[in-house]
Write a protein that holds these residues in place. Structure first.
Motif, PDB file in Angstrom:
ATOM      1  N   UNK A  73      46.099  39.872  50.647  1.00 40.53           N
ATOM      2  CA  UNK A  73      45.459  40.079  49.344  1.00 40.53           C
ATOM      3  C   UNK A  73      43.977  39.736  49.387  1.00 40.53           C
ATOM      4  N   UNK A  74      43.156  40.511  48.671  1.00 36.64           N
ATOM      5  CA  UNK A  74      41.727  40.231  48.579  1.00 36.64           C
ATOM      6  C   UNK A  74      41.555  39.062  47.610  1.00 36.64           C
ATOM      7  N   UNK A  75      41.054  37.914  48.077  1.00 34.11           N
ATOM      8  CA  UNK A  75      40.979  36.744  47.197  1.00 34.11           C
ATOM      9  C   UNK A  75      40.129  36.973  45.960  1.00 34.11           C
ATOM     10  N   UNK A  76      38.997  37.674  46.132  1.00 29.92           N
ATOM     11  CA  UNK A  76      38.057  37.862  45.020  1.00 29.92           C
ATOM     12  C   UNK A  76      37.305  39.170  45.290  1.00 29.92           C
ATOM     13  N   UNK A  77      37.683  40.231  44.587  1.00 25.88           N
ATOM     14  CA  UNK A  77      37.095  41.546  44.847  1.00 25.88           C
ATOM     15  C   UNK A  77      35.599  41.540  44.562  1.00 25.88           C
ATOM     16  N   UNK A  78      35.208  41.000  43.412  1.00 27.88           N
ATOM     17  CA  UNK A  78      33.791  40.993  43.042  1.00 27.88           C
ATOM     18  C   UNK A  78      32.968  40.233  44.070  1.00 27.88           C
ATOM     19  N   UNK A  79      33.486  39.079  44.514  1.00 23.64           N
ATOM     20  CA  UNK A  79      32.730  38.310  45.504  1.00 23.64           C
ATOM     21  C   UNK A  79      32.629  39.058  46.832  1.00 23.64           C
ATOM     22  N   UNK A  80      33.660  39.798  47.199  1.00 24.17           N
ATOM     23  CA  UNK A  80      33.605  40.595  48.429  1.00 24.17           C
ATOM     24  C   UNK A  80      32.500  41.640  48.343  1.00 24.17           C
ATOM     25  N   UNK A  81      32.387  42.295  47.180  1.00 19.32           N
ATOM     26  CA  UNK A  81      31.315  43.273  47.001  1.00 19.32           C
ATOM     27  C   UNK A  81      29.952  42.593  47.101  1.00 19.32           C
ATOM     28  N   UNK A  82      29.798  41.459  46.436  1.00 16.17           N
ATOM     29  CA  UNK A  82      28.509  40.774  46.412  1.00 16.17           C
ATOM     30  C   UNK A  82      28.119  40.270  47.796  1.00 16.17           C
ATOM     31  N   UNK A  83      29.081  39.764  48.555  1.00 12.94           N
ATOM     32  CA  UNK A  83      28.770  39.272  49.901  1.00 12.94           C
ATOM     33  C   UNK A  83      28.251  40.380  50.807  1.00 12.94           C
ATOM     34  N   UNK A  84      28.587  41.618  50.469  1.00 12.57           N
ATOM     35  CA  UNK A  84      28.165  42.736  51.297  1.00 12.57           C
ATOM     36  C   UNK A  84      27.041  43.543  50.649  1.00 12.57           C
ATOM     37  N   UNK A  85      26.302  42.889  49.767  1.00 13.18           N
ATOM     38  CA  UNK A  85      25.050  43.454  49.276  1.00 13.18           C
ATOM     39  C   UNK A  85      25.133  44.306  48.038  1.00 13.18           C
ATOM     40  N   UNK A  86      26.285  44.386  47.408  1.00 13.05           N
ATOM     41  CA  UNK A  86      26.422  45.151  46.166  1.00 13.05           C
ATOM     42  C   UNK A  86      26.188  44.211  44.987  1.00 13.05           C
ATOM     43  N   UNK A  87      25.245  44.543  44.139  1.00 12.54           N
ATOM     44  CA  UNK A  87      25.002  43.737  42.941  1.00 12.54           C
ATOM     45  C   UNK A  87      26.019  44.143  41.881  1.00 12.54           C
ATOM     46  N   UNK A  88      26.769  43.171  41.397  1.00  9.64           N
ATOM     47  CA  UNK A  88      27.776  43.417  40.362  1.00  9.64           C
ATOM     48  C   UNK A  88      27.331  42.721  39.085  1.00  9.64           C
ATOM     49  N   UNK A  89      27.423  43.422  37.985  1.00 18.00           N
ATOM     50  CA  UNK A  89      27.069  42.849  36.686  1.00 18.00           C
ATOM     51  C   UNK A  89      28.035  43.394  35.649  1.00 18.00           C
ATOM     52  N   UNK A  90      27.999  42.782  34.488  1.00 19.22           N
ATOM     53  CA  UNK A  90      28.865  43.232  33.396  1.00 19.22           C
ATOM     54  C   UNK A  90      27.977  43.598  32.204  1.00 19.22           C
ATOM     55  N   UNK A  91      28.259  44.729  31.595  1.00 18.55           N
ATOM     56  CA  UNK A  91      27.504  45.186  30.438  1.00 18.55           C
ATOM     57  C   UNK A  91      28.313  44.982  29.172  1.00 18.55           C
ATOM     58  N   UNK A  92      27.613  44.625  28.102  1.00 17.49           N
ATOM     59  CA  UNK A  92      28.250  44.562  26.783  1.00 17.49           C
ATOM     60  C   UNK A  92      28.020  45.898  26.087  1.00 17.49           C
ATOM     61  N   UNK A  93      29.065  46.684  25.987  1.00 18.61           N
ATOM     62  CA  UNK A  93      28.928  48.022  25.415  1.00 18.61           C
ATOM     63  C   UNK A  93      29.517  48.130  24.015  1.00 18.61           C
ATOM     64  N   UNK A  94      30.039  47.011  23.490  1.00 21.30           N
ATOM     65  CA  UNK A  94      30.567  47.038  22.129  1.00 21.30           C
ATOM     66  C   UNK A  94      31.740  47.986  22.001  1.00 21.30           C
TER      67      UNK A  94
END
Length: 371
Positions: free
Chosen positions: A157-178
């Protein structure tokens, strides 16, 4: 009297004017009305098309109306060609909503470029493994496993998908779209890819992980491919399922029938693999572990139990994975380079209020418990 929009002025980028308008969710006619008709709709259309240049006075009025610094219009995009944005559910999402979300992503991209002048963000290590048109499921499975191998994820299992992306140079953010129907999406402008998770799934851990994996699929398989087709969305969906639960593990663990004991087994798999029961059933159907009839029967059962809206275990899974790279990079710039967030925003010629909102939404603001 309206200004002459053809009067020579400092070089402005037409795309930047258009993006500022789309950031506000305005049509060209809306902008003209807010400017008191000091410019005509056809003139604004030609300005955004790059056919004529606005006078200095018109450019200033545009900046005031669109609430951006005047220098925003002349800031250079990072090299790399026209950005491609991968949206889902195009039929349920209005063009205006998609364009506003893209504009917010472009602001973040500008900010990250400014940030990289002062801090070292992880190098981009995203494999390019193009998926051919008409690719079979097995080809997508192989691509997902190749990414796992390159990232040393194996078959666990992937322990933390978002952290895996970030460790490999992908900037992840969350938008408030209402109330917007914009789903998670990804964008690449210049060299640095971004994945934007939206607040429609802000309380669902497993669905947010699937979203992040889906967008990774686009970044891996669809570089330079025109977004929005049903085929590439299905490819990204299949990639996410295979990335989260490799075929070998799926065949070992997924039940071949669905009695009471097997539903409990699915719930256990959900907790361990971080993937929804619905996605596990989809995976079992795709791998022909269960039949099409059994899959449809399972979906009807889930609907009857109300599990299509909220599955067993959703609350117990906790909050969705939170991005960390952007927040830590900003803090490092503050500590090491002595640059405030406001100074970074102004150096990138971005609207401060918008960036404050984006950065607040992009980070996890829950209190940290130190152990």
């Amino acid at each position: 009297m309206a200004d002459d929009p053809t009067t020579p002025t400092a070089p402005l980028l037409p795309d930047r004017i258009r993006v500022a308008r789309e950031l506000r969710g305005l049509t060209q006619r809306d902008v003209v009305e807010r400017m008191g008709h000091t410019i005509s709709p056809p003139a604004l259309s030609q300005i955004e098309a790059g056919k004529i240049r606005p006078s200095p006075a018109t450019a200033e009025r545009l900046a005031v109306t669109l609430e951006v610094p005047l220098a925003f219009f002349s800031a250079q995009w990072p090299a790399g060609g026209q950005p491609l944005t991968y949206f889902r559910n195009l039929r349920s999402t209005s063009v205006r909503e998609r364009r506003r979300a893209s504009a917010q992503a472009l602001l973040l991209s500008d900010f990250v470029a400014a940030l990289e002048q002062h801090v070292r963000i992880p190098e981009i290590a995203v494999p390019t493994l193009q998926a051919p048109r008409g690719a079979a499921r097995e080809e997508i499975e192989d691509i997902a496993q190749q990414v796992r191998n390159v990232w040393n994820l194996g078959h666990e299992p992937v322990p933390h998908v978002v952290r895996s992306l970030e460790r490999h140079g992908i900037v992840v953010a969350r938008l408030r779209m209402g109330d917007s129907t914009v789903d998670a999406f990804s964008i690449r402008i210049g060299r640095r890819p971004l994945v934007l998770l939206t607040d429609d799934k802000s309380d669902n851990y497993v669905r947010s992980r699937f979203d992040a994996s889906h967008e990774l699929g686009h970044l891996v398989m669809h570089r330079g491919v025109e977004p929005g087709t049903k085929e590439i969305e299905q490819q990204a969906h299949n990639f996410a399922a295979a990335f989260l639960l490799p075929e070998a593990s799926a065949r070992d663990e997924l039940p071949g029938r669905l009695d009471a004991t097997d539903w409990s087994r699915l719930a256990e798999m959900k907790s361990r693999w971080g993937i929804s029961i619905a996605a596990l059933l989809f995976r079992a159907r795709a791998l022909r572990i269960i039949s099409a009839d059994a899959y449809q029967s399972a979906m009807r059962y889930m609907s009857f139990r109300g599990w299509r809206r909220q599955e067993p275990g959703d609350r117990e899974m906790g909050a969705p994975e939170a991005p960390l790279l952007l927040e830590r990079s900003v803090r490092r710039a503050e500590v090491e380079a002595g640059l405030s967030t406001e100074a970074l925003v102004r150096s990138a010629h971005l609207p401060l209020s918008d960036m404050n909102d984006l950065l607040e939404a992009a980070v996890d603001d829950r209190p940290i418990v130190e152990l």
